[in-house]
Motif scaffolding. Structure first.
Motif: not given
Length: 156
Positions: A32-34, A129-135, A146-149
């Motif tokens: 996991i990287s961000y 596989g590879q997933y992209t997750v936007l928080f 307020i925040f974005c990761v």
């Protein structure tokens, strides 16, 4: 038309992401990287006790955050992408401004939030596989970010 919109959205979010990606954890089963979006990298820090494995599906996420706005009303929006297809999207209100169950609700601009959030993925079965997750953390009153990761999760 839709594929063009999808690629524009994906490339646009990658441009916002910037070159600074941080490794959260790695294990034989998972990486996991961000990175941050919305220009808030200096205000938010993430960590985990250990990286998840097939045998260990529970962990704790550590979050240290100094918000630039009061957190009276807060919703978190999560989008999950796999192979350029959005596989999940939902928004969950966390703070409503009354009878809130989370300790960070009501924190004022500039105060420190330092919390530990237990989580598990035991109930979920994901293909490798590879997933992209936007928080995204969104203020309920003004719809301010307020925040974005932006996280990249690689299941091996």
């Amino acid at each position: 038309m839709f594929p063009l919109f999808l690629w524009t959205a994906l490339l646009g979010s990658a441009a916002l992401e910037g070159p600074e990606s941080r490794l959260l954890c790695t294990s034989p089963d998972l990486s996991i990287s961000y990175s941050f979006c919305g220009g808030i990298s200096h205000m938010l820090s993430l960590g985990v006790k250990s990286c998840l494995t097939k045998d260990n599906t529970k962990d704790d996420l550590y979050l240290f955050f100094v918000p630039k706005r009061d957190i009276i009303e807060l919703s978190v929006a999560i989008q999950v992408w796999f192979k350029a297809v959005q596989v999940a999207k939902f928004t969950e209100p966390l703070c409503r401004g009354f009878d809130d169950e989370y300790s960070f609700c009501g924190v004022l601009k500039g105060e420190t939030i330092n919390i530990t959030v237990p989580f598990s993925y035991r109930k979920f079965i994901f293909p490798q596989g590879q997933y992209t997750v936007l928080f995204e953390g969104i203020s309920g009153r003004s719809n301010d970010l307020i925040f974005c990761v932006n996280a990249t999760v690689i299941l091996k």
